[in-house]
Design an enzyme around this catalytic site. Sequence first.
Site, mmCIF file in Angstrom:
data_model
loop_
_atom_site.group_PDB
_atom_site.id
_atom_site.type_symbol
_atom_site.label_atom_id
_atom_site.label_comp_id
_atom_site.label_asym_id
_atom_site.label_seq_id
_atom_site.Cartn_x
_atom_site.Cartn_y
_atom_site.Cartn_z
ATOM 1 N N ARG A 18 0.827 -1.218 0.000
ATOM 2 C CA ARG A 18 0.000 0.000 0.000
ATOM 3 C C ARG A 18 0.854 1.257 0.000
ATOM 4 O O ARG A 18 0.502 2.252 -0.639
ATOM 5 C CB ARG A 18 -0.952 -0.037 1.198
ATOM 6 C CG ARG A 18 -2.120 -1.014 0.926
ATOM 7 C CD ARG A 18 -2.798 -1.433 2.215
ATOM 8 N NE ARG A 18 -3.991 -2.239 1.985
ATOM 9 C CZ ARG A 18 -4.003 -3.525 1.616
ATOM 10 N NH1 ARG A 18 -2.867 -4.167 1.424
ATOM 11 N NH2 ARG A 18 -5.137 -4.170 1.431
ATOM 12 N N GLN A 62 -8.691 -6.471 -0.786
ATOM 13 C CA GLN A 62 -8.198 -5.979 -2.074
ATOM 14 C C GLN A 62 -9.315 -5.284 -2.845
ATOM 15 O O GLN A 62 -9.116 -4.211 -3.433
ATOM 16 C CB GLN A 62 -7.617 -7.139 -2.891
ATOM 17 C CG GLN A 62 -6.365 -7.721 -2.233
ATOM 18 C CD GLN A 62 -5.836 -8.956 -2.916
ATOM 19 O OE1 GLN A 62 -6.440 -9.459 -3.875
ATOM 20 N NE2 GLN A 62 -4.714 -9.465 -2.446
ATOM 21 N N ASP A 64 -5.040 -15.796 5.366
ATOM 22 C CA ASP A 64 -3.783 -16.351 4.844
ATOM 23 C C ASP A 64 -3.178 -17.401 5.776
ATOM 24 O O ASP A 64 -2.189 -18.046 5.436
ATOM 25 C CB ASP A 64 -2.776 -15.220 4.601
ATOM 26 C CG ASP A 64 -3.246 -14.289 3.479
ATOM 27 O OD1 ASP A 64 -3.988 -14.765 2.593
ATOM 28 O OD2 ASP A 64 -2.885 -13.103 3.499
ATOM 29 N N ARG A 83 -6.130 -23.451 -2.241
ATOM 30 C CA ARG A 83 -5.481 -23.825 -0.969
ATOM 31 C C ARG A 83 -6.258 -24.885 -0.200
ATOM 32 O O ARG A 83 -5.671 -25.602 0.609
ATOM 33 C CB ARG A 83 -5.252 -22.581 -0.103
ATOM 34 C CG ARG A 83 -4.161 -21.698 -0.672
ATOM 35 C CD ARG A 83 -3.786 -20.537 0.242
ATOM 36 N NE ARG A 83 -2.676 -19.806 -0.376
ATOM 37 C CZ ARG A 83 -2.381 -18.541 -0.140
ATOM 38 N NH1 ARG A 83 -3.103 -17.840 0.710
ATOM 39 N NH2 ARG A 83 -1.356 -17.973 -0.742
ATOM 40 N N ARG A 94 2.394 -20.007 0.615
ATOM 41 C CA ARG A 94 1.858 -20.368 1.938
ATOM 42 C C ARG A 94 1.697 -21.894 2.082
ATOM 43 O O ARG A 94 1.797 -22.434 3.177
ATOM 44 C CB ARG A 94 0.555 -19.623 2.211
ATOM 45 C CG ARG A 94 0.749 -18.108 2.119
ATOM 46 C CD ARG A 94 -0.078 -17.288 3.046
ATOM 47 N NE ARG A 94 -0.028 -15.878 2.644
ATOM 48 C CZ ARG A 94 0.856 -14.984 3.099
ATOM 49 N NH1 ARG A 94 1.762 -15.320 3.990
ATOM 50 N NH2 ARG A 94 0.826 -13.738 2.671
HETATM 51 C C1 S3P Z 1 -4.568 -8.916 0.975
HETATM 52 C C2 S3P Z 1 -5.858 -9.332 1.111
HETATM 53 C C3 S3P Z 1 -6.251 -10.751 1.133
HETATM 54 C C4 S3P Z 1 -5.046 -11.656 1.380
HETATM 55 C C5 S3P Z 1 -3.855 -11.281 0.562
HETATM 56 C C6 S3P Z 1 -3.433 -9.848 0.848
HETATM 57 C C7 S3P Z 1 -4.312 -7.467 0.970
HETATM 58 O O1 S3P Z 1 -6.825 -11.075 -0.109
HETATM 59 O O2 S3P Z 1 -5.379 -12.991 1.140
HETATM 60 O O3 S3P Z 1 -2.769 -12.139 0.842
HETATM 61 O O4 S3P Z 1 -3.136 -7.055 1.142
HETATM 62 O O5 S3P Z 1 -5.254 -6.703 0.810
HETATM 63 P P1 S3P Z 1 -8.396 -10.801 -0.430
HETATM 64 O O6 S3P Z 1 -8.623 -9.344 -0.432
HETATM 65 O O7 S3P Z 1 -8.615 -11.409 -1.779
HETATM 66 O O8 S3P Z 1 -9.134 -11.504 0.669
#
Ligand code: S3P
Length: 416
Positions: A18, A156, A302, A333, A376
């Site tokens: 970010r 995300q 995760d 997974r 992972r």
């Molecule tokens: C993340 C959000 C998660 C996570 C990924 C990192 C992020 O994904 O699994 O490793 O940094 O916003 P999702 O938004 O698809 O749940």
Amino acid sequence: MSLKGAFHPPGDKSISHRIALMALLASGECSVTNFSPCADVGSSLDAVKLIGVGARVDENGLTVNGAAGNISKSARIDCGNSGTTTRLLMGILAGRQGDFVLDGDASLRKRPMERVAIPLRAMGAVIDCTEGRLPVTVSGGALQGIEYDLPVASAQLKSAVLLAGIQGAGVTSVREPSASRDHTERLLQSWGARISHVSGRLLVENSALSLPPSLYVPGDASSAAFFLCAAAIIPGSEVTAEQMLLNPTRTGFLEVLKRMGAQIEVQLQGTEPEPRGSVTVRFTPNLAACRVSPGEIPALVDEVPILALVATQSRGTTVLEGVGELRLKESDRLAAVASQLGLMGARITVDGDVLIVEGPSTLKAPELLQSYSDHRIAMTLRLAALMVGADPVIEGEESTAISYPGFHDTLWELTR
Ligand code: S3P
């Protein structure tokens, strides 16, 4: 072989992504310490450097010069293996004049992008996906705020809408089905965006962002989780993660470990830009199985693979509900955990969106395990193998560099 000692997990991957990506919209210069060295964040850094952010690394860490929205009008961007790079960039580029093509590796090309394109199109961006996936073309421009209820708890997706929202006219508001990681909101707030919480909705308005002069990235909780969880189930272990991120939207795995009866101590070591501290986990015999509800999953999404390994050593039936999103990660997974830990003798079934683990089981390692090149899964299998004193070949194990390039060094230090 037991795990013993203290370690510093790498800088948090989600926060590092970010900082790099949001610097496209922010002005000013920021000196960042403990920035994640992982390959995924490298994809974000390469992408933003390509289109306008200044970044240089020296002995003090990383210095970032924000592009304040002045970015190239067109580019072809390789997002590598990184879903976060792709989806957050889609939100940022949706608000910039230009034509951008985003692409990635074979794993990333299988992952859903249409879910991000839908709200961004509703805001006015022109986005073409390839059968809902990469390559994706983003033709951005003037955006209008929207009211959006996320169909899935995805940080995300939420971040993409918020980052488009701060470039749009009017108010953008989002509601999530359950709380996902909130790093985007925290950074937006501290970088000067107009952002608020009103009756369970997150609201943003058109805002200029400015980078703070310096930032410290706390240690990645999702990386630390591998050693902390393994310490709970490997006899004789006691492991401390120093300066680990303690944001509650990320530490759900500690809550689950506690519920299973694991011995855990947490000490706060700092609060800016997010809480962080030292976390010690000791081997605890006779852990108890537990139930994890769908609302808890985003805070440990995760960590499901490594928690499944813990569940194989816990008495009773552990049930993780609402884990369907795990099928859409770097690999499926759920299938990977069930098949590979299953090959080791674990009793794991997947029933719809529910993962069920019967324990305890005595595991043994075959000569060859498959990580599906998913970092992972690779780290989960390496710790499962350590627990049973075996050294199998784990195909695709080099994928650990995606999130944790120092994983094997830390493993060596904690086992010597
Ligand atoms: C993340 C959000 C998660 C996570 C990924 C990192 C992020 O994904 O699994 O490793 O940094 O916003 P999702 O938004 O698809 O749940």
